[in-house]
Scaffold this motif. Structure first.
Motif: not given
Lengths: 387, 354
Positions: A141-149, B4-15
Motif C-alpha cells: 500500500e505504501y508503494i501504491e501511494h508513492g512511498f518506499d522502504l 519496487t524500488d520507487i524510492g521516496p517521493p520527489d521533495f518538489r511535491m512537498m514544497l
C-alpha cells in the motif's frame, strides 16, 4: 492488557510533550499499542529491556527496511509479541504536504500499531509495531501511494541532507536535489545488502553542518566555496550601530585571522586566502556577509559512532568538488569507494576502519586520488616510512 | 510484477509555493524569538518558521493534529528537522501569532531556534531495542521537563545540543554533542552455552571482540565459548552477532555523560564529546541523578561561558581541570583513556591551571 502503569503515568506530567500520552492515544485504538504500554512499564519496573534479539522478517524482493522485533514476555502481552518496525524513506529535507502525511498515517492505522517516530536518527519515517503477516500488505500500500522502504542492515542507509536552498541563504549546492538523486540512483544498494557493513551518506550544504554529516556519515558532503565571501559595508555599519562589538565578537573569533575591522571608517575587510570558511562571521552578520560565489563541496569520508574501533569524524578526501546534476563525479567516487571497501573490508567493518587497517595511502590509490596537504592535520612525525 | 524500488517521493511535491518561488534565492534571515525566525528572499518575500517541540515517539493522531495546523495556516505544508522538531512555514505574517496560539492549545512547546537547547536527538531504548542499556524516551522527557526554559527562552551564549543514545552502538550518533547521555552496561555478558552453538556462529563471535576476551570453551565436550571477564569493556559487539551472550543487567546498566562535542565548523573545528560522568545507575521513571548533573553543567556553562562559546569551546578555554572544579564533578580513573588513541590524550606540557 497493560494494567496499572504508575511509572509511565508519572511521565505524562511536566511541560515537555509526553511520549506516554502518545502511546496511550495509540493504545485506545490498537491492541498492540495497548500491550506495548505494558511491556515498557515492565521494563521501567525491571530496569531491563523486554525485547528479544532480532528476527529476520521482510518484504518480497528486499533485504532490509524492516526490523524484526519480538517481546520476551508474550504470555503477559500477547498483542505485542511481534512488534516489527518498518522504515519508510523520507522526502529530502523532511518536507511534506499534509495529504501525503495523512496517507502515511492512514495506512499505518490499517496495518500497524499507530505509533511512529518522526523521524529515526538516519532520517527515515519509523513505523513502530506490526505483525509479520501485515508487512507485505502495508508495504504494497505504501508503494501504491508513492512511498518506499528505507535501508537497514549492511546496505546504503537512506541518505539525508539539510534544508538547503529551500530555506537557507547559505546553501552552497542543492542538498535536496542531490539527496533525492543519489537515493533514486542507488535503490539497489539501499534495498539489498551486499557490503561488509552499513554505509551512510549525508549532505550539509554549508560548513554549519546542520545534519551532523561529519559525525554521522561514512560519506560526508559539506558545502563550501573557493573564492571569497563578500561584505556589504553599509550593512556592517548597521550592525555596529545596533551595538555589535565587531572587533571582539566577530574579528577576534575568526579562526583564520582573516578579518580586520577599521573603527575609523567602520569597514570590515577580509583576506580571502586566510579565510577557512568557518561561517562564524556569516552566521552572526547574515545581512552583511555572504558566502562566496564559486560554490561546491568538500567531500570527507569515515564518520561513525564508536562500534568498534572508536568513533571517527569524517576526514577530508576531496577538498573541493562542484556539485551539479547529473552528479557524475560524486557517483563515480562513491562506486570507487564501495569497490575498494567491498574488496578489502572485513565483516562488520565500516569504511573508516578498513582505511585505518589498510592505511589511508592505500585507500587513496584504490580510489584514484592524489595526496594533498588538506587531507591531514599535519604530516607524520615518525621516520618509519615505506618507499 | 509488483512495483519496487520507487524510492521516496520527489521533495518538489512537498514544497509550498513561497519556497518554490524563492528556491535558492534567500537573502538573509533573522531569529525573532526562540522558536520563530524570518527568512527574507531576494524577491522581498518573507517566510516565517515556527519550531515546535515533539516527543518524536508520536501517534498518528499527533501527526494529524499537526497536519490540521498546517492546513489552517501553512497551505498544507510542513517539515521536520533533523532533531525531530516540527517546523511550520508561514508566508502570511498575520497567521503567525494565531498559529502559535493553536499550537500552544495542543500542549506543544515552541522554541529551540538560536542560542537555545533544541530537541534531544535520541534512540529507541526500552520501547523497541534489544540492546538498550537504558530507556531513551523517558530520559529525554525527564531531561526536557527540567531544562525546558532553555528551549523556550534565550538563556545561553550559544546553542546547546543534547543527544541520548541507549547503548554504545549509538544509533543516534551522539558522540559530537554538547551534552551526550549514553546508556552503558558495566557487567560482562552471561554466556548461555546450552543454546550458543545453535544460534551463533562461533568464529565470528570470537572475532567480534575488540579486546580478544572471547575464546573457545576449554572443555572439549562443550561446543561453546568462554569469556575472560577482566578483559571485557562491555561494548556488546558480541551480543550483536550472538544472541546467546546477553549483557543487560538491572543493576549493572545505567548511563554515562559526555560533554563538549560539536559538528559545526564555526570558530573551532568539530570536536568529540568527552567523558564527564562515567556511570549513573538507571533510576526510572525520571533518572533524578542524571537530570541534576545535567542541570548543574548547563547552569555552570551558562554562567561562565563567553558570548558565542559552545560548551566544548568554553571547556577548551578554561581547561578540563576547571571544568571539573567548577561543576564539582569528580575526576576518576575512568576518565583516563585506555582505548585506541589513548596516548594522544595525555598532557605533554606544563601549561595547566590549578
Amino acid at each position: 492488557m497493560a494494567g496499572d502503569t504508575p511509572m509511565l503515568d508519572d511521565l505524562e506530567k511536566g511541560p515537555w510533550p509526553s511520549f506516554v500520552k502518545e502511546m496511550k492515544r495509540a493504545a485506545k485504538k490498537n491492541k498492540a499499542a495497548e500491550d506495548l504500554v505494558g511491556v515498557v512499564e515492565l521494563s521501567y519496573k525491571d530496569k531491563i529491556t523486554h525485547w528479544k534479539h532480532g528476527g529476520i522478517v521482510g518484504v518480497t524482493g528486499y533485504g532490509g527496511g524492516v526490523i524484526g522485533r519480538y517481546s520476551d514476555v508474550p504470555e503477559q502481552f500477547p498483542n505485542a509479541e511481534q512488534f516489527h518496525t518498518m522504515r519508510i524513506n523520507h522526502p529530502s529535507g523532511w518536507f511534506y504536504n499534509t495529504k501525503s502525511l495523512r496517507t502515511v498515517c492512514d495506512i499505518w492505522e490499517k496495518h500497524g500499531s499507530g505509533l511512529t517516530n518522526f523521524h529515526g536518527s538516519t532520517g527515515d519515517i519509523i513505523l513502530l509495531g506490526t505483525k509479520t503477516e501485515n508487512l507485505q500488505p502495508a508495504f504494497d500500500e505504501y508503494i501504491e501511494h508513492g512511498f518506499d522502504l528505507g535501508g537497514s542492515g549492511s546496505v546504503l542507509r537512506s541518505p539525508s541532507g539539510c534544508v538547503g536552498p529551500a530555506r537557507c541563504e547559505w546553501a552552497c549546492f542543492d542538498s535536496l536535489d542531490l539527496i533525492y538523486d543519489l537515493t533514486q540512483s542507488f535503490q539497489d544498494e539501499l534495498h539489498r545488502p551486499r557490503w561488509p557493513y552499513k554505509f551512510k551518506i549525508k549532505a550539509s550544504a554549508c560548513p554549519n553542518d546542520c545534519v551532523a554529516a561529519i559525525a554521522r556519515a561514512d560519506f560526508t558532503i559539506i558545502g563550501t566555496w573557493r573564492d571569497s565571501l563578500s561584505i556589504n559595508q553599509e550593512e556592517v555599519k548597521v550592525y555596529a550601530e545596533k551595538g555589535m562589538n565587531i572587533q571582539k565578537d566577530i574579528v577576534a573569533n575568526c579562526p583564520g585571522s582573516a578579518l580586520t575591522y577599521d573603527e575609523s571608517n567602520g569597514e570590515l575587510h577580509v583576506q580571502p586566502e586566510d579565510c577557512v570558511r568557518c561561517m562564524h562571521c556569516i552566521n552572526k552578520m547574515s545581512k552583511a556577509i555572504k558566502i562566496g560565489k564559486d560554490r561546491g563541496a568538500t567531500i570527507l569520508v569515515g564518520g561513525k559512532a564508536p562500534i568498534l574501533k572508536g568513533a571517527f569524524l569524517s576526514f577530508v578526501l576531496v577538498p573541493f568538488m562542484k556539485i551539479e546534476p547529473p552528479y557524475t563525479e560524486i557517483k563515480d567516487l562513491l562506486f570507487k569507494i564501495w569497490d575498494w571497501w567491498d574488496e578489502h573490508g572485513r565483516n562488520r567493518e565500516r569504511v573508516a576502519e578498513t582505511i585505518g587497517r589498510r592505511g589511508f595511502k592505500e585507500f587513496l590509490k584504490g580510489v584514484d586520488l592524489k595526496p594533498v596537504p588538506q587531507m591531514v592535520k599535519h604530516p607524520r612525525t615518525n621516520p618509519f616510512v615505506f618507499f | 510484477m509488483k512495483k519496487t524500488d520507487i524510492g521516496p517521493p520527489d521533495f518538489r511535491m512537498m514544497l509550498p509555493d513561497i519556497i518554490k518561488e524563492n528556491y535558492g534565492k534567500w537573502q538573509h534571515h533573522e531569529i525573532l524569538k526562540p522558536g520563530l525566525m524570518k527568512h527574507v528572499a531576494e524577491s522581498g518575500s518573507e517566510l516565517y518558521t515556527v519550531r515546535v517541540g515533539s516527543p518524536r515517539l508520536v501517534s498518528i493522531d499527533f501527526i494529524r493534529d499537526i497536519c490540521d495546523v498546517a492546513d489552517k495556516y501553512c497551505d498544507g505544508f510542513l517539515r521536520f528537522t533533523s532533531r525531530s522538531n516540527v517546523e511550520l512555514l508561514v508566508s502570511k505574517k498575520e497567521n503567525v501569532e494565531p498559529m502559535i496560539e493553536d499550537i500552544k492549545k495542543l500542549g506543544l512547546p515552541i522554541g529551540g531556534i538560536g542560542d537555545c537547547i533544541s530537541n534531544i536527538v535520541h534512540t529507541q531504548g526500552w520501547i523497541h531495542c534489544h540492546s538498550s542499556a537504558t530507556d531513551a524516551s523517558g530520559l529525554v522527557k525527564a531531561i526536557m521537563d527540567e531544562l525546558i526554559e532553555y528551549f523556550t527562552e534565550f538563556k545561553l551564549h550559544a546553542k546547546l545540543r543534547i543527544a541520548v543514545a541507549c547503548c554504545i552502538n549509538m544509533c543516534g550518533a551522539v558522540h559530537c554533542s554538547d551534552l551526550a547521555i549514553v546508556g552503558i552496561h558495566t557487567k560482562p555478558p552471561k554466556i548461555d552455552n546450552s543454546k550458543l552453538s545453535a544460534v551463533c556462529e562461533i568464529p565470528s563471535t570470537i572475532a567480534s571482540c575488540p579486546t580478544g576476551a572471547i575464546h573457545r570453551h576449554p572443555d572439549k565436550n562443550i561446543n561453546g565459548l568462554e569469556l575472560k571477564e577482566e578483559r571485557c569493556m562491555y561494548c556488546g559487539n558480541c551480543y550483536t552477532v550472538c544472541p546467546a551472550m546477553p549483557l543487560a543487567d538491572p543493576v549493572g546498566d545505567g548511563v554515562a555523560i559526555y560533554v563538549g562535542g560539536k559538528v559545526s565548523n564555526a570558530r573551532k573545528a568539530p570536536m568529540f564529546s568527552k567523558l564527564a560522568v562515567p556511570f549513573i545507575p538507571n533510576n526510572p521513571p525520571r533518572w533524578p541523578e542524571v537530570t541534576s548533573v545535567l542541570k548543574n553543567i548547563v547552569e555552570v556553562y551558562a554562567k561562565n561561558s563567553r558570548k558565542y562559546e559552545r560548551m566544548g569551546e568554553w571547556i577548551e578555554r578554561v581547561g578540563w581541570e576547571r571544568f571539573f572544579s567548577l561543576t564539582g564533578i569528580q575526576f576518576t580513573e575512568q576518565h583516563i583513556d585506555d582505548f585506541s588513541g589513548a596516548m594522544d590524550t595525555l598532557r605533554s606540557t606544563t601549561q595547566f591551571r590549578w
